[in-house]
Design an enzyme around this catalytic site. Structure first.
Site, PDB file in Angstrom:
ATOM      1  N   CYS A  26      -0.111   3.930   2.552  1.00  0.00           N
ATOM      2  CA  CYS A  26       0.308   3.517   3.901  1.00  0.00           C
ATOM      3  C   CYS A  26       1.735   3.965   4.171  1.00  0.00           C
ATOM      4  O   CYS A  26       2.068   4.455   5.265  1.00  0.00           O
ATOM      5  CB  CYS A  26       0.234   1.998   4.063  1.00  0.00           C
ATOM      6  N   CYS A  57       0.833  -1.212   0.000  1.00  0.00           N
ATOM      7  CA  CYS A  57       0.000   0.000   0.000  1.00  0.00           C
ATOM      8  C   CYS A  57       0.863   1.255   0.000  1.00  0.00           C
ATOM      9  O   CYS A  57       1.497   1.593   1.011  1.00  0.00           O
ATOM     10  CB  CYS A  57      -0.918  -0.031   1.218  1.00  0.00           C
TER      11      CYS A  57
END
Length: 282
Positions: free
Chosen positions: A40, A37
């Site tokens: 993230c 991700c």
């Protein structure tokens, strides 16, 4: 794995301790993330920076959803990054996706409390509920951790005085730095020690019986002060001022002012009595 005391990698094994039990002490910011991700990876340095900056006002709990699929399912995480704030064992707020630092600060601030102020508020609540033994224990623990926070020491002296432990209260006040001894609240506590010295013994108080002259009223007021029965003490002192203002060179008025200093100007009883005193005097 983080080496910071404010950042913890969460697993099924430590979930209960860190998130549920830990959030009873301070808020826990739970960051659900994954290696694949990109948002993230953009968010995590910001959260790490804030966790270090806030120095324990919250704990950053990191949950890798690929490794901790059971936890991700339990929290019903459908996308990452998902950030949840847990306090007192309850989910209180959350956001999804990467956000700038300013927005994350705004998200956090309403939920964060200075731990020292939180502790002092807890102590004030115990004193207000007349749970003086618990307040004393908590104060002594706090002072061992914060020996230069003189507010805590002054509060301890106040609690000891309310528990009729005048000698112990005096020892705490004597141990304060000279720069602190001139404070109005400390002067008020010193007055409280004088009340304890002058107050009649239980036998002397019993011998007064139903006497209602100025001397008896004054001695009963001192006894009430030692027992922290401030309402009764103030009532007796005000009665002397009303009926015999010059008794013992105005000692009732002087003592009443010392009671005001002991309780503090913000005390409701002080505010109420000052109004009555003004009307009585003028």
């Amino acid at each position: 794995m983080s080496t910071s005391p404010y950042i913890v990698d969460i697993t099924v094994e430590n979930f209960q301790q860190i998130i549920l039990e830990g959030s009873m002490q301070q808020p826990v910011l739970v960051d659900f993330w994954a290696d694949w991700c990109a948002p993230c990876k953009a968010l995590m340095p910001i959260l790490t920076k804030l966790a270090e900056e806030y120095q324990g006002k919250f704990i950053l709990a990191k949950v890798n959803i690929e490794e901790q699929q059971e936890l991700a399912a339990q929290f019903q995480v459908r996308s990452v990054p998902t950030v949840m704030l847990v306090s007192q064992g309850q989910l209180v707020d959350q956001f999804n996706g990467a956000k700038p630092e300013s927005e994350i600060r705004a998200f956090l601030e309403p939920h964060l409390t200075n731990p020292v102020e939180q502790l002092k508020e807890q102590i004030r609540e115990l004193i207000g509920a007349e749970q003086l033994d618990q307040a004393q224990m908590l104060l002594q623990q706090a002072i061992s951790q914060l020996p230069e926070d003189y507010e805590l020491q002054i509060q301890l002296a106040r609690v000891l005085l309310q528990k009729s432990q005048a000698s112990e209260a005096k020892a705490v006040l004597d141990n304060l730095p000279e720069t602190e001894k001139g404070r109005p609240d400390v002067q008020g506590l010193q007055a409280g020690l004088k009340f304890a010295e002058k107050a009649p013994s239980a036998e002397e108080l019993a011998a007064l019986g139903e006497r209602d002259d100025s001397e008896a009223r004054y001695l009963k007021a001192l006894a009430a002060l030692v027992q922290a029965d401030y309402d009764r003490a103030v009532t007796l002192l005000m009665a002397i001022i009303r009926d015999d203002r010059g008794y013992d060179e105005g000692v009732a008025h002087k003592t009443l002012l010392e009671v005001f200093a002991l309780l503090g100007e913000g005390n409701p009883l002080v505010i109420q009595t000052r109004r009555k005193l003004f009307t009585l005097m003028y």
